[in-house]
Write a protein that holds these residues in place. Structure first.
Motif, mmCIF file in Angstrom:
data_model
loop_
_atom_site.group_PDB
_atom_site.id
_atom_site.type_symbol
_atom_site.label_atom_id
_atom_site.label_comp_id
_atom_site.label_asym_id
_atom_site.label_seq_id
_atom_site.Cartn_x
_atom_site.Cartn_y
_atom_site.Cartn_z
ATOM 1 N N ARG A 192 0.996 -1.830 0.024
ATOM 2 C CA ARG A 192 -0.091 0.063 -0.099
ATOM 3 C C ARG A 192 1.005 1.085 0.189
ATOM 4 O O ARG A 192 2.087 1.181 0.453
ATOM 5 N N CYS A 193 0.090 1.761 0.096
ATOM 6 C CA CYS A 193 0.773 3.539 -0.107
ATOM 7 C C CYS A 193 1.052 4.225 1.080
ATOM 8 O O CYS A 193 0.576 3.125 2.226
ATOM 9 N N PHE A 194 1.892 5.171 1.735
ATOM 10 C CA PHE A 194 1.999 5.215 3.197
ATOM 11 C C PHE A 194 0.527 5.810 3.804
ATOM 12 O O PHE A 194 -0.063 5.690 4.997
ATOM 13 N N CYS A 195 -0.453 5.638 3.707
ATOM 14 C CA CYS A 195 -1.883 6.456 3.424
ATOM 15 C C CYS A 195 -3.099 4.982 3.530
ATOM 16 O O CYS A 195 -4.182 5.329 4.571
ATOM 17 N N GLY A 196 -2.131 4.222 3.029
ATOM 18 C CA GLY A 196 -3.794 2.963 2.371
ATOM 19 C C GLY A 196 -4.605 3.475 1.520
ATOM 20 O O GLY A 196 -5.975 2.732 1.620
ATOM 21 N N ALA A 197 -4.909 4.972 0.636
ATOM 22 C CA ALA A 197 -5.523 4.586 -0.237
ATOM 23 C C ALA A 197 -5.384 3.585 -1.621
ATOM 24 O O ALA A 197 -6.488 3.264 -2.303
ATOM 25 N N VAL A 198 -4.246 3.649 -1.483
ATOM 26 C CA VAL A 198 -4.218 3.066 -3.254
ATOM 27 C C VAL A 198 -3.952 1.503 -1.864
ATOM 28 O O VAL A 198 -2.664 1.780 -1.795
ATOM 29 N N GLN A 199 -3.712 0.917 -2.658
ATOM 30 C CA GLN A 199 -3.529 -0.551 -2.166
ATOM 31 C C GLN A 199 -3.205 -1.681 -3.843
ATOM 32 O O GLN A 199 -3.808 -1.161 -4.316
ATOM 33 N N LEU A 200 -1.907 -2.713 -3.415
ATOM 34 C CA LEU A 200 -1.819 -4.051 -4.748
ATOM 35 C C LEU A 200 -1.398 -4.878 -4.034
ATOM 36 O O LEU A 200 -1.331 -4.874 -2.625
ATOM 37 N N ALA A 201 -1.559 -5.614 -5.293
ATOM 38 C CA ALA A 201 -1.342 -7.074 -4.918
ATOM 39 C C ALA A 201 -0.144 -7.623 -5.898
ATOM 40 O O ALA A 201 -0.246 -7.555 -7.202
ATOM 41 N N VAL A 202 1.304 -8.268 -5.784
ATOM 42 C CA VAL A 202 2.493 -8.578 -6.375
ATOM 43 C C VAL A 202 2.305 -10.364 -6.299
ATOM 44 O O VAL A 202 2.453 -11.157 -4.634
ATOM 45 N N THR A 203 2.195 -10.982 -7.164
ATOM 46 C CA THR A 203 1.985 -12.711 -7.023
ATOM 47 C C THR A 203 3.445 -12.951 -7.607
ATOM 48 O O THR A 203 3.595 -12.992 -9.302
ATOM 49 N N GLY A 204 3.306 -14.209 -7.241
ATOM 50 C CA GLY A 204 4.866 -14.550 -8.000
ATOM 51 C C GLY A 204 5.746 -14.686 -6.950
ATOM 52 O O GLY A 204 6.029 -13.883 -6.336
ATOM 53 N N GLU A 205 6.820 -14.550 -8.332
ATOM 54 C CA GLU A 205 8.546 -14.482 -7.505
ATOM 55 C C GLU A 205 8.869 -13.154 -8.866
ATOM 56 O O GLU A 205 8.294 -13.292 -10.217
#
Length: 144
Positions: free
Chosen positions: A10-23
């Motif tokens: 996530r960004c510093f405030c959490g308004a933007v969140q993401l996920a990465v999958t694998g390596e």
């Protein structure tokens, strides 16, 4: 359903969140002037992923984009200014900054753009003058 590990960030405030999958394709440290100025630090820890492995799960409309060059589309949260990722279309990779995915087991393998270093790090990892040859660089290594 994938059996590959997924890590959330996530960004510093959490308004933007993401996920990465694998390596990731690569992990390391960049010492170029652009990364230093963007991160406001002497070095930037990167994790490079294929774009399809990176998913914005919240706040995609809250991402701002700046591209100083066609090689780097830097993205940040419009609410807090926190840096999230950089798309590198010419490399076919997306850099999700290591600090953004805190539970990811960051294992750096090299330093890139070490010829521009302002903080010299003695960690035994290869120090590339610019980029690996397969990414269009010289592949030349420098002394620690």
């Amino acid at each position: 359903m994938s059996n590959q590990p997924t890590y959330e960030g996530r960004c510093f405030c959490g308004a933007v969140q993401l996920a990465v999958t694998g390596e990731p394709a690569a992990m390391g440290y960049c010492h170029c002037e652009s990364c230093r100025q963007w991160s406001a630090g002497p070095v930037n820890a990167f994790t490079l992923w294929k774009p399809e492995a990176v998913h914005i799960t919240r706040g995609a409309d809250n991402l701002g984009t700046y591209h100083k060059t066609p090689q780097s589309y830097r993205k940040w949260c419009k609410s807090c200014g926190g840096h999230v990722l950089t798309e590198h279309p010419t490399f076919g990779l997306t850099d999700v900054f290591a600090a953004v995915i805190p539970d990811f087991p960051f294992r750096p393998a090299l330093h890139v753009n070490y010829q521009e270093a302002v903080l010299h790090i003695h960690d035994g990892l290869p120090k590339l003058k610019d980029f690996p040859a397969e990414m269009g660089g010289s592949g030349e290594t420098l002394e620690e």
